[in-house]
Scaffold this active site. Structure first.
Site, mmCIF file in Angstrom:
data_model
loop_
_atom_site.group_PDB
_atom_site.id
_atom_site.type_symbol
_atom_site.label_atom_id
_atom_site.label_comp_id
_atom_site.label_asym_id
_atom_site.label_seq_id
_atom_site.Cartn_x
_atom_site.Cartn_y
_atom_site.Cartn_z
ATOM 1 N N ARG A 191 76.761 42.644 52.256
ATOM 2 C CA ARG A 191 76.044 41.360 52.312
ATOM 3 C C ARG A 191 75.966 40.751 50.918
ATOM 4 O O ARG A 191 76.093 39.530 50.747
ATOM 5 C CB ARG A 191 74.648 41.562 52.920
ATOM 6 C CG ARG A 191 73.920 40.259 53.156
ATOM 7 C CD ARG A 191 72.702 40.444 54.044
ATOM 8 N NE ARG A 191 71.691 41.274 53.421
ATOM 9 C CZ ARG A 191 70.621 41.760 54.053
ATOM 10 N NH1 ARG A 191 70.434 41.478 55.329
ATOM 11 N NH2 ARG A 191 69.750 42.506 53.428
ATOM 12 N N LYS A 209 71.535 36.106 50.794
ATOM 13 C CA LYS A 209 70.222 36.407 50.211
ATOM 14 C C LYS A 209 70.107 35.804 48.803
ATOM 15 O O LYS A 209 69.897 36.501 47.801
ATOM 16 C CB LYS A 209 70.021 37.918 50.193
ATOM 17 C CG LYS A 209 68.694 38.330 50.841
ATOM 18 C CD LYS A 209 68.649 39.788 51.136
ATOM 19 C CE LYS A 209 67.282 40.395 50.965
ATOM 20 N NZ LYS A 209 66.175 39.722 51.604
ATOM 21 N N GLU A 235 63.958 31.977 61.846
ATOM 22 C CA GLU A 235 63.491 33.237 61.256
ATOM 23 C C GLU A 235 61.988 33.202 61.030
ATOM 24 O O GLU A 235 61.359 32.155 61.064
ATOM 25 C CB GLU A 235 64.119 33.447 59.881
ATOM 26 C CG GLU A 235 65.591 33.514 59.906
ATOM 27 C CD GLU A 235 66.124 34.182 58.662
ATOM 28 O OE1 GLU A 235 65.652 35.282 58.316
ATOM 29 O OE2 GLU A 235 67.011 33.602 58.047
HETATM 30 N N1 PLP Z 1 65.641 37.250 56.973
HETATM 31 C C1 PLP Z 1 65.340 37.029 55.677
HETATM 32 C C2 PLP Z 1 65.219 35.643 55.203
HETATM 33 C C3 PLP Z 1 65.140 38.118 54.815
HETATM 34 O O1 PLP Z 1 64.835 37.910 53.536
HETATM 35 C C4 PLP Z 1 65.264 39.429 55.338
HETATM 36 C C5 PLP Z 1 65.049 40.580 54.464
HETATM 37 O O2 PLP Z 1 65.940 41.127 53.897
HETATM 38 C C6 PLP Z 1 65.612 39.599 56.677
HETATM 39 C C7 PLP Z 1 65.787 38.492 57.468
HETATM 40 C C8 PLP Z 1 65.827 40.955 57.259
HETATM 41 O O3 PLP Z 1 67.005 41.543 56.768
HETATM 42 P P1 PLP Z 1 67.188 43.101 56.674
HETATM 43 O O4 PLP Z 1 66.915 43.638 58.029
HETATM 44 O O5 PLP Z 1 68.592 43.300 56.258
HETATM 45 O O6 PLP Z 1 66.215 43.583 55.671
HETATM 46 C C1 COI Z 2 63.380 42.783 52.812
HETATM 47 O O1 COI Z 2 63.013 42.952 53.959
HETATM 48 O O2 COI Z 2 63.988 43.660 52.179
HETATM 49 C C2 COI Z 2 63.132 41.550 52.110
HETATM 50 O O3 COI Z 2 63.914 41.228 51.284
HETATM 51 C C3 COI Z 2 61.935 40.823 52.453
HETATM 52 C C4 COI Z 2 61.158 40.251 51.308
HETATM 53 C C5 COI Z 2 60.351 41.199 50.530
HETATM 54 C C6 COI Z 2 61.828 39.209 50.541
#
Ligand code: PLP
Ligand code: COI
Length: 358
Positions: A102, A204, A240
């Site tokens: 990612r 991200k 989201e």
């Molecule tokens: N959506 C956003 C905007 C996020 O910042 C995150 C956190 O990382 C997620 C979703 C969930 O992603 P993940 O499950 O890879 O942590």
């Molecule tokens: C995560 O779930 O790892 C995130 O990045 C969420 C947040 C702390 C920005």
């Protein structure tokens, strides 16, 4: 003086890995906040040169040009992942290669040189190994691993920076939402959107997060745990929840917003889709309108920080939907147990998601 030298030798023992866990630390009161650890990882590269493995160094401030690309134009990405001390006593990561990939996709979008997956994963292993006494005991939280990639070289015009820094720091964390597995109340943001088609919502990028602080703070001041964002084009479909992905359950079918480039492809989201299908559930990735979600039986959000957080209610334009009796729904709890069971090694890792610390 004597106390200082004792403290220094303890720190050395920790650095040498001779002390496995800080006995005096109150693991029960961990929240999702920064506890600085001793060691971070850092490497740099010129824009046109390959990345080389970096080095561990004491956690602390880094010097940076006032003209750095990241400071002036937000040319930066972050990742978030966790290392768990499992019920077997070993330390594992959850699908770290996905975070590496990612970040590579994000680097492409923000015109930064992508960090090779092997350097990323090796760096994550090194920094967690060096700080392993900060990985909480099994069941008391996790070590949050925060990789950063940024344009650190100076640039005046709006253009990619001439050089880049890849850095990782770690911190022990507890639950993201207060109270852990307690249903949260969410507010649909009526006046703000998180991302637009063609923008950077699907990666991200650090710049995606500051604009969410005002709506989030305002919602929290009204007693909500977070906001839900709708799509910027029609203000109809759920995208989201702040920094987590959204699911709802209707008649035992799971629904989650499809990946159209405006939402982050969460690794937890993908894991839940696979887990739910493996357990016999139908999972639909498509448009999930706010109206549909508010008529669902259950809802939850998910992410590395949020894990699986049940949603107790959603408020939209003055209308409030309360799910069930405000308690976590049955499917939500089943998937929470399945996911955290794998991460804690009390359930079989059927998908081969765990990556043990060597
Ligand atoms: N959506 C956003 C905007 C996020 O910042 C995150 C956190 O990382 C997620 C979703 C969930 O992603 P993940 O499950 O890879 O942590
Ligand atoms: C995560 O779930 O790892 C995130 O990045 C969420 C947040 C702390 C920005």
């Amino acid at each position: 003086m004597q106390e200082q030298s004792l403290k220094a030798s303890f720190q050395w023992l920790i650095l040498l890995g001779r002390v496995s866990m800080d006995e005096s630390f109150d693991w029960d009161s961990l929240t999702f906040s920064l506890t600085p650890t001793e060691t971070m990882y850092l490497t740099t590269a010129k824009a046109d040169e390959p990345w080389m493995p970096g080095e561990l160094r004491p956690y602390g401030d880094i010097p940076m040009s006032p003209a750095a690309g990241v400071l002036n134009y937000g040319q930066g990405l972050f990742e978030g992942m966790k290392a768990y001390r499992t019920s077997t006593g070993r330390i594992v990561f959850f699908r770290p290669e996905e975070n590496a990939r990612r970040m590579q996709r994000g680097a492409d979008r923000l015109k930064m040189p992508p960090v090779p997956e092997s350097i990323f994963v090796d760096a994550v292993e090194q920094v967690v190994a060096a700080n392993q006494h900060w990985v909480p005991p099994s069941g008391k939280g996790a070590m949050y691993v925060r990789p950063l990639l940024m344009g650190s070289g100076p640039v005046l015009g709006v253009a990619p920076a001439p050089s880049y820094t890849f850095l990782i720091y770690v911190t022990p964390v507890g639950p993201y939402f207060k109270g852990g597995m307690v249903a949260i109340d969410l507010l649909i943001s009526e006046h703000h959107h998180r991302a637009a088609p063609g923008g950077s919502g699907g990666v991200k990028a650090i710049g995606n997060y500051a604009p969410g602080m005002k709506p989030s703070k305002e919602a929290k001041a009204q007693g909500y745990a977070e906001v839900i964002y709708l799509d910027a084009e029609t203000h109809t479909d759920i995208e989201e929840v702040g920094a987590a992905n959204f699911f709802c359950v209707k008649d035992n079918v799971l629904y989650t917003p499809e990946l159209t480039g405006t939402i982050l492809p969460g690794i937890t989201r993908d894991s839940i889709i696979q887990l739910a299908r493996h357990r016999g559930y139908e999972v639909v990735e498509g448009k999930v309108s706010a109206a549909f979600a508010m008529a669902a039986d259950e809802a939850f959000c998910c992410g590395t920080a949020a894990v699986i957080s049940p949603i107790g209610s959603i408020t939209h334009d003055g209308d409030k939907t309360v799910y069930g009796d405000g308690q976590p729904g049955a499917v939500t709890v089943e998937l929470y147990d399945a996911l955290t069971g794998i991460q804690n090694e009390t359930e079989e890792d059927v998908f081969g998601w765990l990556h043990p610390l060597p």
